[in-house]
Design an enzyme around this catalytic site. Structure first.
Site, short mmCIF file in Angstrom:
data_model
loop_
_atom_site.label_atom_id
_atom_site.label_comp_id
_atom_site.label_asym_id
_atom_site.label_seq_id
_atom_site.Cartn_x
_atom_site.Cartn_y
_atom_site.Cartn_z
CD GLN A 41 -2.82 -1.47 0.41
OE1 GLN A 41 -3.77 -0.69 0.40
NE2 GLN A 41 -2.71 -2.48 -0.42
N GLY A 74 -12.30 2.53 2.90
CA GLY A 74 -11.25 1.67 2.39
C GLY A 74 -10.30 2.37 1.44
CG HIS A 75 -7.31 -0.07 -0.49
ND1 HIS A 75 -6.38 -1.07 -0.53
CD2 HIS A 75 -8.42 -0.60 -1.07
CE1 HIS A 75 -6.88 -2.14 -1.10
NE2 HIS A 75 -8.11 -1.88 -1.43
CG ASN A 76 -6.91 2.47 -4.14
OD1 ASN A 76 -5.94 3.09 -3.77
ND2 ASN A 76 -6.84 1.21 -4.54
#
Length: 340
Positions: free
Chosen positions: A196, A237-239
């Site tokens: 990440q 969450g990511h992105n």
């Protein structure tokens, strides 16, 4: 609210003192019409059913008339069309178009922010000219904080996090932790972690509630747009890309790479699957489960989330179906008895 006011004190009058406002003051602050004694004073705000003789309360909807008529509040902010339906209740009233909006003018005066005393604890190693950082906060390598940022106790910003101007991060907020990214193992192998390396970027005028977590991007950035307000215990969450002026209520969960456009409202415990888009101005009601794209301006409910009216109609049909099944079972039992 009363407890907070008494513990924080009344601003200029000294620690532990109680700040009071008269009905005349409240009418002036809210541009309201005063009905009743102008010298009635309040020192706190409370709901109608819990308000005491030192409290300001508010009547904004017809369903609360029963509480208004029994309330002990000193002063009540009322919608004009409702107050005429309530002959009983507190005599001192301030008539305003929207009591909730009117409260925004009163609360900062009754509950002034405590004076901030800048300083550096003797055990801290920190540069000059920093923002307001509460006890136990951690700022990783390369973290950038804008002007007038407030970090309440135990906020953690992982390395590479970028926070804009006038942002408020409440206790326990975690920004920039690794997103949930793994490649499943084969033939009993352990899942492999996907690095990440993106950032977590928080825009200007954002407020993030206690114990909320916003992951960093994997290869892209996770972005929260300006003016967005996020409640306690939210997971992003990511992105993810969260637009401007969104309202995200407690326990909502947003999976990775989801795009939430401007002015969206997500109610409590709403759940958004990964890689979906929520159109501008859309609303997801309580516990709505979104597994596909939502059109701009739509209001959706249920799981899987669908048009709110369609959801209500389907629920009504389901309840009617239960009665039909009961009738059918009774008919079958009667037929079986006649055959015997």
């Amino acid at each position: 609210m009363r407890d907070r006011q008494q513990s924080e004190g009344g601003g200029d009058s000294g620690a532990g003192s109680v700040r009071r406002l008269s009905a005349r003051d409240i009418a002036a602050l809210t541009n309201g019409e005063l009905v009743g004694p102008p010298d009635m004073t309040v020192s706190g705000v409370a709901p109608l059913d819990r308000a005491g003789p030192n409290d300001l309360s508010f009547l904004a909807a017809r369903r609360y008339l029963q509480y208004f008529q029994r309330s002990s509040a000193a002063v009540v902010l009322c919608k004009p069309d409702l107050v005429h339906e309530a002959p009983d209740g507190p005599a001192c009233r301030v008539l305003v178009r929207d009591p909730h909006v009117a409260l925004l003018s009163v609360i900062p005066v009754l509950y002034p922010e405590p004076a901030w005393e800048p300083g550096v604890h003797r055990t801290a190693v920190i540069g000059a000219g920093v923002v307001r950082i509460g006890a136990g906060c951690v700022l990783g390598d390369g973290v950038q904080l804008g002007d007038d940022v407030q970090l309440l106790p135990h906020v953690v910003c992982y390395g590479g996090t970028v926070v804009g101007n006038r942002v408020i991060l409440h206790a326990g907020v975690r920004l920039g932790a690794d997103g949930f990214g793994y490649v499943p193992g084969k033939r009993g192998e352990l899942p492999r972690k996907v690095p990440q390396v993106g950032r977590c970027i928080i825009g200007d005028d954002v407020e993030v509630g206690a114990n909320t977590t916003i992951d960093r991007g994997s290869v892209d950035d996770t972005v929260v747009g300006p003016g967005t307000k996020i409640d306690n215990l939210v997971q992003i969450g990511h992105n993810c890309r969260i637009g401007a002026r969104c309202l995200i209520a407690g326990q909502a969960g947003i999976a990775g790479s989801t795009h939430v456009e401007d002015d969206v409202f997500l109610a409590g415990q709403a759940g958004l699957a990964d890689h979906v888009t929520i159109g501008r101005g859309a609303r997801v009601t309580v516990q709505g489960g979104v597994i596909g794209d939502i059109d701009a301006g739509a209001t959706v409910s249920g799981y899987p989330a669908r048009n709110h009216r369609e959801f209500l109609r389907a629920q009504g049909a389901l309840y009617r179906l239960a009665q039909i099944v009961d009738d059918l079972e009774a008919l079958v039992r009667g037929t079986d008895g006649s055959r015997r």
